[in-house]
Design a protein around this motif. Structure first.
Motif, PDB file in Angstrom:
ATOM      1  N   THR A 104      48.885  73.312   5.386  1.00  0.00           N
ATOM      2  CA  THR A 104      48.359  72.367   6.364  1.00  0.00           C
ATOM      3  C   THR A 104      49.523  71.671   7.075  1.00  0.00           C
ATOM      4  O   THR A 104      50.611  71.541   6.529  1.00  0.00           O
ATOM      5  CB  THR A 104      47.485  71.273   5.719  1.00  0.00           C
ATOM      6  OG1 THR A 104      48.299  70.515   4.819  1.00  0.00           O
ATOM      7  CG2 THR A 104      46.313  71.851   4.948  1.00  0.00           C
ATOM      8  N   VAL A 105      49.251  71.262   8.283  1.00  0.00           N
ATOM      9  CA  VAL A 105      50.210  70.455   9.042  1.00  0.00           C
ATOM     10  C   VAL A 105      49.439  69.273   9.596  1.00  0.00           C
ATOM     11  O   VAL A 105      48.371  69.448  10.181  1.00  0.00           O
ATOM     12  CB  VAL A 105      50.821  71.260  10.214  1.00  0.00           C
ATOM     13  CG1 VAL A 105      51.814  70.393  10.986  1.00  0.00           C
ATOM     14  CG2 VAL A 105      51.503  72.524   9.715  1.00  0.00           C
ATOM     15  N   SER A 106      49.930  68.077   9.365  1.00  0.00           N
ATOM     16  CA  SER A 106      49.187  66.913   9.850  1.00  0.00           C
ATOM     17  C   SER A 106      50.136  65.813  10.303  1.00  0.00           C
ATOM     18  O   SER A 106      51.343  65.908  10.143  1.00  0.00           O
ATOM     19  CB  SER A 106      48.277  66.388   8.742  1.00  0.00           C
ATOM     20  OG  SER A 106      49.053  66.043   7.608  1.00  0.00           O
ATOM     21  N   GLN A 107      49.539  64.794  10.874  1.00  0.00           N
ATOM     22  CA  GLN A 107      50.280  63.584  11.221  1.00  0.00           C
ATOM     23  C   GLN A 107      49.720  62.467  10.365  1.00  0.00           C
ATOM     24  O   GLN A 107      48.708  62.656   9.697  1.00  0.00           O
ATOM     25  CB  GLN A 107      50.057  63.249  12.690  1.00  0.00           C
ATOM     26  CG  GLN A 107      50.720  64.213  13.638  1.00  0.00           C
ATOM     27  CD  GLN A 107      50.248  63.975  15.050  1.00  0.00           C
ATOM     28  OE1 GLN A 107      49.115  64.285  15.392  1.00  0.00           O
ATOM     29  NE2 GLN A 107      51.120  63.402  15.857  1.00  0.00           N
TER      30      GLN A 107
ATOM     31  N   GLU B 197      52.381  76.917  -7.330  1.00  0.00           N
ATOM     32  CA  GLU B 197      53.476  76.458  -6.472  1.00  0.00           C
ATOM     33  C   GLU B 197      52.945  75.444  -5.471  1.00  0.00           C
ATOM     34  O   GLU B 197      51.971  75.701  -4.783  1.00  0.00           O
ATOM     35  CB  GLU B 197      54.043  77.681  -5.738  1.00  0.00           C
ATOM     36  CG  GLU B 197      55.204  77.368  -4.838  1.00  0.00           C
ATOM     37  CD  GLU B 197      55.711  78.618  -4.090  1.00  0.00           C
ATOM     38  OE1 GLU B 197      55.201  79.730  -4.346  1.00  0.00           O
ATOM     39  OE2 GLU B 197      56.594  78.455  -3.246  1.00  0.00           O
ATOM     40  N   VAL B 198      53.583  74.287  -5.427  1.00  0.00           N
ATOM     41  CA  VAL B 198      53.178  73.241  -4.483  1.00  0.00           C
ATOM     42  C   VAL B 198      54.411  72.729  -3.752  1.00  0.00           C
ATOM     43  O   VAL B 198      55.339  72.214  -4.383  1.00  0.00           O
ATOM     44  CB  VAL B 198      52.515  72.046  -5.216  1.00  0.00           C
ATOM     45  CG1 VAL B 198      52.085  70.985  -4.220  1.00  0.00           C
ATOM     46  CG2 VAL B 198      51.330  72.504  -6.034  1.00  0.00           C
TER      47      VAL B 198
ATOM     48  N   SER C  14      50.322  76.083  -2.517  1.00  0.00           N
ATOM     49  CA  SER C  14      49.891  75.163  -1.478  1.00  0.00           C
ATOM     50  C   SER C  14      51.106  74.562  -0.790  1.00  0.00           C
ATOM     51  O   SER C  14      52.104  74.234  -1.428  1.00  0.00           O
ATOM     52  CB  SER C  14      49.010  74.075  -2.115  1.00  0.00           C
ATOM     53  OG  SER C  14      49.239  72.832  -1.517  1.00  0.00           O
ATOM     54  N   ASN C  15      51.033  74.465   0.512  1.00  0.00           N
ATOM     55  CA  ASN C  15      52.122  73.867   1.282  1.00  0.00           C
ATOM     56  C   ASN C  15      51.519  72.895   2.291  1.00  0.00           C
ATOM     57  O   ASN C  15      50.756  73.275   3.164  1.00  0.00           O
ATOM     58  CB  ASN C  15      52.918  74.967   2.016  1.00  0.00           C
ATOM     59  CG  ASN C  15      53.965  74.386   2.970  1.00  0.00           C
ATOM     60  OD1 ASN C  15      54.040  74.757   4.134  1.00  0.00           O
ATOM     61  ND2 ASN C  15      54.758  73.455   2.486  1.00  0.00           N
ATOM     62  N   LYS C  16      51.840  71.619   2.122  1.00  0.00           N
ATOM     63  CA  LYS C  16      51.324  70.609   3.050  1.00  0.00           C
ATOM     64  C   LYS C  16      52.471  69.933   3.773  1.00  0.00           C
ATOM     65  O   LYS C  16      53.495  69.634   3.165  1.00  0.00           O
ATOM     66  CB  LYS C  16      50.502  69.562   2.294  1.00  0.00           C
ATOM     67  CG  LYS C  16      49.190  70.119   1.766  1.00  0.00           C
ATOM     68  CD  LYS C  16      48.343  69.038   1.139  1.00  0.00           C
ATOM     69  CE  LYS C  16      47.036  69.644   0.641  1.00  0.00           C
ATOM     70  NZ  LYS C  16      46.240  68.663  -0.091  1.00  0.00           N
ATOM     71  N   ASN C  17      52.280  69.702   5.039  1.00  0.00           N
ATOM     72  CA  ASN C  17      53.345  69.150   5.868  1.00  0.00           C
ATOM     73  C   ASN C  17      52.877  67.955   6.672  1.00  0.00           C
ATOM     74  O   ASN C  17      51.756  67.934   7.170  1.00  0.00           O
ATOM     75  CB  ASN C  17      53.839  70.222   6.844  1.00  0.00           C
ATOM     76  CG  ASN C  17      54.447  71.395   6.112  1.00  0.00           C
ATOM     77  OD1 ASN C  17      55.568  71.313   5.628  1.00  0.00           O
ATOM     78  ND2 ASN C  17      53.684  72.477   5.978  1.00  0.00           N
ATOM     79  N   LEU C  18      53.769  67.001   6.811  1.00  0.00           N
ATOM     80  CA  LEU C  18      53.482  65.802   7.587  1.00  0.00           C
ATOM     81  C   LEU C  18      54.554  65.675   8.669  1.00  0.00           C
ATOM     82  O   LEU C  18      55.745  65.657   8.368  1.00  0.00           O
ATOM     83  CB  LEU C  18      53.519  64.583   6.658  1.00  0.00           C
ATOM     84  CG  LEU C  18      53.188  63.213   7.243  1.00  0.00           C
ATOM     85  CD1 LEU C  18      51.733  63.158   7.679  1.00  0.00           C
ATOM     86  CD2 LEU C  18      53.463  62.121   6.212  1.00  0.00           C
ATOM     87  N   LEU C  19      54.110  65.603   9.908  1.00  0.00           N
ATOM     88  CA  LEU C  19      55.054  65.434  11.014  1.00  0.00           C
ATOM     89  C   LEU C  19      55.056  63.965  11.422  1.00  0.00           C
ATOM     90  O   LEU C  19      54.013  63.412  11.754  1.00  0.00           O
ATOM     91  CB  LEU C  19      54.636  66.305  12.204  1.00  0.00           C
ATOM     92  CG  LEU C  19      54.689  67.820  11.999  1.00  0.00           C
ATOM     93  CD1 LEU C  19      54.065  68.543  13.197  1.00  0.00           C
ATOM     94  CD2 LEU C  19      56.113  68.299  11.786  1.00  0.00           C
TER      95      LEU C  19
ATOM     96  N   ILE D   4      57.576  72.199  12.134  1.00  0.00           N
ATOM     97  CA  ILE D   4      57.463  72.926  10.871  1.00  0.00           C
ATOM     98  C   ILE D   4      56.956  74.328  11.173  1.00  0.00           C
ATOM     99  O   ILE D   4      56.038  74.508  11.968  1.00  0.00           O
ATOM    100  CB  ILE D   4      56.523  72.204   9.861  1.00  0.00           C
ATOM    101  CG1 ILE D   4      56.200  73.093   8.654  1.00  0.00           C
ATOM    102  CG2 ILE D   4      55.219  71.758  10.503  1.00  0.00           C
ATOM    103  CD1 ILE D   4      57.324  73.287   7.686  1.00  0.00           C
ATOM    104  N   ASN D   5      57.602  75.297  10.555  1.00  0.00           N
ATOM    105  CA  ASN D   5      57.102  76.669  10.627  1.00  0.00           C
ATOM    106  C   ASN D   5      56.710  77.060   9.217  1.00  0.00           C
ATOM    107  O   ASN D   5      57.575  77.230   8.363  1.00  0.00           O
ATOM    108  CB  ASN D   5      58.204  77.601  11.124  1.00  0.00           C
ATOM    109  CG  ASN D   5      58.649  77.227  12.521  1.00  0.00           C
ATOM    110  OD1 ASN D   5      58.043  77.617  13.506  1.00  0.00           O
ATOM    111  ND2 ASN D   5      59.705  76.421  12.595  1.00  0.00           N
ATOM    112  N   THR D   6      55.432  77.147   8.971  1.00  0.00           N
ATOM    113  CA  THR D   6      55.000  77.478   7.611  1.00  0.00           C
ATOM    114  C   THR D   6      54.253  78.797   7.588  1.00  0.00           C
ATOM    115  O   THR D   6      53.465  79.088   8.480  1.00  0.00           O
ATOM    116  CB  THR D   6      54.158  76.356   6.977  1.00  0.00           C
ATOM    117  OG1 THR D   6      53.668  76.817   5.712  1.00  0.00           O
ATOM    118  CG2 THR D   6      52.985  75.952   7.844  1.00  0.00           C
TER     119      THR D   6
END
Lengths: 249, 441
Positions: B375-378, B311-312, B343-348, B355-357
């Motif tokens: 992950t959470v990134s910019q 799952e991505v 895997s869950n990747k987030n871009l703000l 984001i609430n992961t």
């Protein structure tokens, strides 16, 4: 052509460049050598306009144009090119898209029509061949999973496509074996012309066997402390940097 | 009982439908009336507020459409050029014969619950509700309480269906606020291969409905199903959806999920691996902007040995939008030799985006391989600078980097026409200026 006068710059409140002077004329190759922490990489970043590198004094002009007034992308369009010591990996953006966007931006600035996709593909493939990079690298993400040598060759590929006026090579030799070094140097030498100048930033003399400079400058503590011809590089290789620092002191 | 629940229950009581579905409706209604209206203290709804239900009177009149005019709708809203598809179009939950295809593949039975007879009726009775967990999904209870219609899509045994079945849900603006429900039951018989697209769109006007959908996917031994769930409606929509799948031995579910944000969007996925050798592949992209909200809850259950799942999910949050991703993998004691990855990747893209992961692994077997990460990134400064140093404008670089963040998942879409449809639509989420998009679309 490129005129750097009394350049002072700081990073996070730390003064790094403390009055740098270099005058580069068309067709010349200048080498900047120096010990670790002398400000070599900072010079490249300041010239190319990286955010966070604050210029506190002095000037940089390219063909009379004040570069300090320009954003990074505008400097690139004016013909300044920095080959990175550590080229950045950008997954998800294909190398080809990236190259086309760069070349289109520079051409548009120069009043030229953008290449058609087909023509650009042809051109990019041709240049790939000349830096010995498989065409498959055009489809991959920018530098994504490239080896050290492949990344450096990709930098030279970009240089060939953008045809800049002034190229700054930031420790392009670091992490390269002799074969890769030769390919990179051949690429640079193929680009040499009477109009195009180079600043080769390096820690070691090795690269200068392949890219022979007209002038060698020694950078220490944010200033040029000694300048000479290509034989100065050999002297540094033999004796290290210590004697210059003593001489200056 | 909360006022909202009782009001909706009154509506459901008035529903008339086929008698043989009475037991479902009764079960749904009973459970709905026993439900506790979720608050921010309800773990399952911690980051998604249901205040849209207080601000809007979705249960004021009858359930379903309020005078939407299907003749005014253009098929451009949901056409996927180049896709060999037969379409079932629902407008605000009501089937539109006019907008739907007049022919369906021969190796697929498409039967409306209201018209089901004989074997189809038996099959619906047997499988409806078998994958969905009413206990955990209160809106699925209401969907069941209101059950007067639905569609069965049965892919025949050993058949490879080339034509895609595209189920379109078009939302329109009602005279007043209203609710539209949809129920889909897909049965992939043994060793069948097929593709189903659940496509949610709306007219461009400001929407005022609540869409509540429940989809069940029953994959029998050796079957393979490509499933798309595309939520692309106008941002004022409120949507709660549930997709539940049962995978029998050696079945493969390949799911691609896309969600634009809305006033409130919440979609729950549940995949039950019930037979050895089952495999689930799930890719998801969510792209809220403005003040939108989107919430994906996924749960992959491994109940038996030798199953795999991958799952991505990737999300890009712009402006003041907010997203929630809760991905759970549950490995039962008997599920040895499970291989599960998430895997869950987030871009703000903005300082006000959120984001609430929460990736969750629950493992009760000892011989498994599992990995999960979030992950959470910019946008990376050095990537931006690198592109600018090549003459690319900062704005274009930002658009290219944002699109690049999801490009891998878009490129992974199996159906070319769907990829071709989505690529420009997604890129335009990052900019309306075609000049900034010309190198990616």
């Amino acid at each position: 052509m490129l005129s750097i006068k009394d350049l002072q710059a700081k990073v996070e409140d730390k003064d790094i460049l403390k009055g740098l002077n270099i005058e580069v004329k068309p067709g010349e190759i200048h080498a900047i050598m120096g010990p670790n922490g002398s400000g070599k990489s900072t010079t490249g970043y300041v010239l190319s306009g990286r955010e966070g590198y604050e210029v506190t004094g002095g000037s940089i002009t390219l063909d009379g144009k004040d570069l300090l007034e320009l954003e990074a992308e505008e400097r690139a369009r004016e013909g300044l090119f920095l080959a990175f010591q550590y080229p950045v990996e950008i997954p998800g953006v294909s190398n080809l898209e990236f190259l086309k966007a760069s070349v289109d931006a520079v051409r548009e600035h120069n009043g030229l029509e953008p290449y058609s996709t087909v023509d650009f593909m042809k051109l990019a493939r041709e240049k790939c061949k000349s830096v010995n990079l498989d065409q498959a690298f055009l489809k991959r993400g920018v530098n994504e999973g490239f080896s050290g040598g492949e990344k450096k060759r990709n930098e030279i590929l970009q240089m060939m496509l953008l045809e800049p006026k002034v190229c700054i090579l930031d420790e392009t030799d670091s992490g390269l074996d002799i074969d890769a070094l030769q390919v990179v140097a051949e690429g640079v030498n193929a680009l040499r012309s009477e109009e195009r100048s180079f600043i080769v930033v390096t820690h070691y003399q090795r690269l200068l066997d392949y890219i022979v400079p007209d002038y060698v400058h020694v950078l220490a503590d944010g200033k040029i402390v000694k300048s000479g011809g290509k034989e100065l590089a050999l002297e540094l290789e033999e004796k290290g940097y210590g004697w210059i620092e003593e001489e200056v002191a | 009982m909360s006022e909202i629940i009782s009001k909706a229950a009154e509506l459901a009581k008035k529903i008339e439908g086929p008698e043989w579905l009475n037991s479902f409706r009764t079960l749904g209604l009973t459970q709905w009336q026993q439900a506790k209206w979720p608050t921010r203290k309800t773990e399952h709804w911690k980051y998604s507020s249901l205040r849209a239900f207080n601000e809007n009177d979705f249960f004021a009149t009858q359930v379903h459409r309020q005078g939407g005019d299907e003749q005014k709708l253009s098929s451009e809203l949901f056409d996927i050029p180049g896709l060999n598809a037969s379409r079932l179009v629902f407008v605000d939950g009501i089937y539109s014969e006019e907008l739907s295809s007049d022919r369906y593949p021969l190796n697929v039975d498409i039967v409306f619950f209201s018209k089901a007879e004989g074997a189809h009726k038996e099959i619906i009775s047997e499988y409806l509700g078998s994958a969905i967990d009413l206990e955990k999904n209160i809106f699925a209870r209401f969907n069941t309480a209101d059950l007067n219609e639905g569609v069965l899509i049965q892919i025949k045994q050993d058949q490879k269906v080339d034509q895609t079945v595209q189920i379109v849900h078009v939302s329109t603006k009602g005279e007043s606020e209203f609710t539209a429900q949809q129920r889909v039951l897909v049965i992939a018989e043994r060793h069948s291969e097929s593709t189903i697209v659940e496509h949610f769109v709306s007219t461009e006007e400001i929407q005022n409905s609540f869409t509540n959908t429940a989809t069940e996917l029953i994959l029998k031994d050796g079957s393979s199903l490509n499933h798309y769930r595309l939520n692309m409606e106008q941002e004022n929509i409120v949507h709660v959806g549930n997709v539940s799948a049962n995978l029998r031995a050696n079945a493969t579910l390949n799911s691609f999920v896309l969600g634009f944000g809305g006033k409130l969007k919440r979609i729950d996925f549940k995949v039950n691996h019930l037979g050895s050798g089952a495999h689930c592949e799930m890719a998801g992209v969510y792209l809220p902007k403005n003040k939108q909200h989107i919430d994906y809850h996924t749960c992959i259950d491994h109940q038996v040995p030798h199953c795999t799942s991958n799952e991505v999910f990737r999300g890009i949050m712009a402006d003041e939008s907010k997203a929630v991703f809760n991905g759970r993998i549950h490995i039962y004691p008997d599920a040895q030799k499970t291989y599960a990855e998430m895997s869950n990747k987030n871009l703000l893209l903005s300082h006000k985006a959120e984001i609430n992961t929460k990736p969750e692994l629950e493992i009760y077997a000892d011989d498994v391989r599992c990995a999960h990460g979030a992950t959470v990134s910019q946008i990376e400064e050095k990537a931006l600078y690198y592109m600018q140093s090549r003459g690319i404008s900062k704005k274009e670089a930002e658009v290219m980097l944002s699109f690049g963040f999801i490009n891998e998942l878009i490129s992974g879409i199996k159906h070319g026409p769907i990829q071709n449809l989505l690529r420009p639509v997604l890129a335009r989420q990052f900019s309306r200026d075609e000049e900034l998009l010309k190198h990616i679309i």
